[in-house]
Design an enzyme around this catalytic site. Structure first.
Site, PDB file in Angstrom:
ATOM      1  N   ARG A  85       0.856  -1.186   0.000  1.00  0.00           N
ATOM      2  CA  ARG A  85       0.000   0.000   0.000  1.00  0.00           C
ATOM      3  C   ARG A  85       0.889   1.233   0.000  1.00  0.00           C
ATOM      4  NH1 ARG A  85      -1.823   2.839   5.113  1.00  0.00           N
ATOM      5  NH2 ARG A  85      -1.757   4.818   4.068  1.00  0.00           N
ATOM      6  N   HIS A 129      -2.299  11.051   0.859  1.00  0.00           N
ATOM      7  CA  HIS A 129      -1.658  10.857   2.154  1.00  0.00           C
ATOM      8  C   HIS A 129      -0.956  12.159   2.546  1.00  0.00           C
ATOM      9  CE1 HIS A 129       0.038   7.575   4.973  1.00  0.00           C
ATOM     10  NE2 HIS A 129       0.349   8.743   5.499  1.00  0.00           N
ATOM     11  N   GLU A 174      -6.239   8.568   6.831  1.00  0.00           N
ATOM     12  CA  GLU A 174      -6.388   9.263   8.108  1.00  0.00           C
ATOM     13  C   GLU A 174      -6.890  10.708   7.981  1.00  0.00           C
ATOM     14  OE1 GLU A 174      -3.058   6.842  10.726  1.00  0.00           O
ATOM     15  OE2 GLU A 174      -2.624   8.905  10.123  1.00  0.00           O
ATOM     16  N   ASN A 297      -6.195   2.176  10.483  1.00  0.00           N
ATOM     17  CA  ASN A 297      -4.867   2.430  11.019  1.00  0.00           C
ATOM     18  C   ASN A 297      -4.997   2.522  12.534  1.00  0.00           C
ATOM     19  OD1 ASN A 297      -4.113   2.654   8.374  1.00  0.00           O
ATOM     20  ND2 ASN A 297      -3.524   4.802   8.476  1.00  0.00           N
ATOM     21  N   TYR A 299      -2.731   2.333  16.323  1.00  0.00           N
ATOM     22  CA  TYR A 299      -1.487   2.225  17.078  1.00  0.00           C
ATOM     23  C   TYR A 299      -1.721   2.192  18.587  1.00  0.00           C
ATOM     24  CZ  TYR A 299       0.748   3.523  12.676  1.00  0.00           C
ATOM     25  OH  TYR A 299       1.160   3.552  11.362  1.00  0.00           O
ATOM     26  N   GLU A 355      -2.487   0.061   8.644  1.00  0.00           N
ATOM     27  CA  GLU A 355      -1.277   0.474   9.349  1.00  0.00           C
ATOM     28  C   GLU A 355      -1.325  -0.050  10.772  1.00  0.00           C
ATOM     29  OE1 GLU A 355      -0.112   4.597   9.486  1.00  0.00           O
ATOM     30  OE2 GLU A 355      -0.630   4.915   7.369  1.00  0.00           O
TER      31      GLU A 355
END
Length: 466
Positions: A85, A129, A174, A297, A299, A355
């Site tokens: 990606r 992005h 995002e 995504n 984290y 991600e």
């Protein structure tokens, strides 16, 4: 001592239809900022402003992927990944953001896509992005409603050029981050902190998403389309009622400003009134065009406190007993599992984790190896949490590590290393880390390397059972 909890072997066998991949973005790795006709983006200008980026770092060279893409594709092939990606640099293919296309820029992505396909790796294109062409920013950028048309025209160019070889397209990466940080808090390019600017940008990004979907459906009928959202639990940073209210409010901006209108054709309550002045009849129907998958995504969970900024909330500190990465992010795999299950319940779509990863203070040892055991521990815990979500019913079909390479990490410059591959930036030498070998082993279904015990007080400490 805290032992890394070893979950059962991943039951997702090779060739099961599950997609294993890696992710990057154009501005963070390509470099070649001033050659072959590329125009400036808002991030080029932001990097030149003193004090904006750590150490005065820029994306001018980054990982020089523009010239070294064959080497990087070979690294991916060695990993055994199924898919890559990456994002298209809008100012590389349209230096002014609209009008005449730049053939040299388009040809670079031709070469990259062809190299990927020749290596048995599926290209996944993300249209945006964060690197908005500077020329469009000077016309109002995401605050100008006309940008939906500009984005649709850019999408049409990409679809015509690559739609014969590319099936997977994401509209945005995002959007909650680049709108809130760039137009609400002023922390990222273009550095604006204004409530009206934020709400205009949110709505116009959503409009652009809808317009791009229409273009892609018409131009690439076989395409599989989605958008990529950063989504996670938002907890109060403190026990007071103000932080609790701030966490709920922040979650509507972070988690729901984009998925909610894109799936349900309405904004969440905190945003609806603020965005109403910028809406026109038919907007919500366009925004809520059908998609095929949800890109996540993830984290960390957020710990939120009240703050007198444009949305009344900001980031606070995690509880002191929560393990953290070397950059201070809380490590809580349970929040990842819960987010996957929440997305499955709310939206009912196939999920791709586009991600997930962690930064480490990576340096080669005396033998030239990079033994990033903390990253291995993190990836093991989070892939185990993903497997738990799948076992509980979440329809997760793929997992992409951020990132293939150490790269330019926005306002942190080159201080944060997220890559499976170490990059020595002065020489551009690539060194696959221990985590690259671990990931290749996971993909091929071999026994995963053992992970040593790590002290809970270590910055790399992690537990898969939180």
């Amino acid at each position: 001592m805290v032992k890394i909890q070893g979950a059962p072997q991943m039951s997702l066998a090779p060739n099961s239809g599950f997609v294993w991949g890696v992710s990057t973005s154009s501005f963070q790795i390509e470099g070649a900022a001033r050659i072959d006709g590329r125009g400036d983006s808002i991030w080029d200008v932001y990097c030149r402003e003193p004090g904006r980026v750590r150490n005065g770092d820029t994306g001018e060279t980054a990982c020089d992927h523009y010239h070294r893409y064959k080497e990087d594709v070979a690294l991916m092939r060695d990993l055994g990944i199924d898919a890559y990606r990456f994002s298209i640099s809008w100012p590389r293919v349209l230096p002014k953001g609209r009008g005449a296309a730049n053939e040299a820029g388009l040809a670079f992505y031709d070469r990259l896509i062809d190299e990927l396909l020749a290596s048995g790796i599926e290209p996944w294109i993300c249209l945006y992005h964060w690197d908005l062409p500077l020329a469009l920013h000077e016309l109002g950028g995401w605050q100008n409603r006309d940008i939906a048309g500009w984005f649709a025209d850019y999408t049409a160019l990409i679809a015509r050029r690559y739609g014969d070889r590319v099936r997977r397209f994401a509209t945005f990466n995002e959007p909650c981050v680049f709108t809130l940080f760039g137009y609400g808090f002023g922390w990222n390019a273009p550095g604006i902190a204004d409530a009206d600017a934020l709400h205009r940008a949110i709505h116009h990004v959503n409009l652009s998403h809808g317009a791009a979907l229409e273009v892609l459906r018409a131009a690439v009928p076989h395409a599989s389309l989605g958008a990529i959202h950063n989504r996670q639990p938002c907890f109060p940073a403190g026990p007071n009622v103000d932080d609790a209210a701030a966490a709920r409010h922040f979650a509507e901006y972070w988690n729901d400003a984009f998925p909610h209108p894109q799936f349900f054709a309405s904004y969440p309550p905190a945003l609806a009134k603020a965005i109403e002045p910028f809406q026109k009849p038919g907007d919500m129907a366009l925004i809520a065009g059908p998609v095929d998958w949800f890109g996540l995504n993830h984290y960390l969970p957020h710990y939120i406190k009240a703050d007198p900024n444009v949305i009344g909330a900001t980031f606070g500190a995690p509880p002191p007993d929560v393990p953290r990465t070397t950059i201070g992010w809380p490590i809580e795999p349970k929040a990842f599992r819960d987010s996957l299950l929440d997305i499955h319940r709310r939206f009912g779509l196939t999920i791709y984790v586009t991600e997930n990863g962690t930064a480490s203070d990576d340096t080669p040892d005396s033998s030239g190896h990079v033994e990033d055991v903390g990253r291995i521990a993190y990836l093991q815990a989070y892939t185990n949490a993903m497997q738990d979500a799948i076992a509980a019913g979440a329809d997760v079909r793929g997992y992409f590590v951020w990132s293939l390479l150490d790269n330019f990490e926005w306002t942190s410059g080159y201080d944060q290393r997220f890559g499976l591959v170490y990059v020595d930036f002065p020489t551009q030498r690539r060194i696959p880390k221990a985590s690259a070998r671990w990931y290749a082993s996971l993909i091929t279904g071999k026994r995963r390397p053992s992970v040593p015990q790590i002290s809970k007080n270590s910055a790399e400490a992690i537990t898969a059972t939180r």
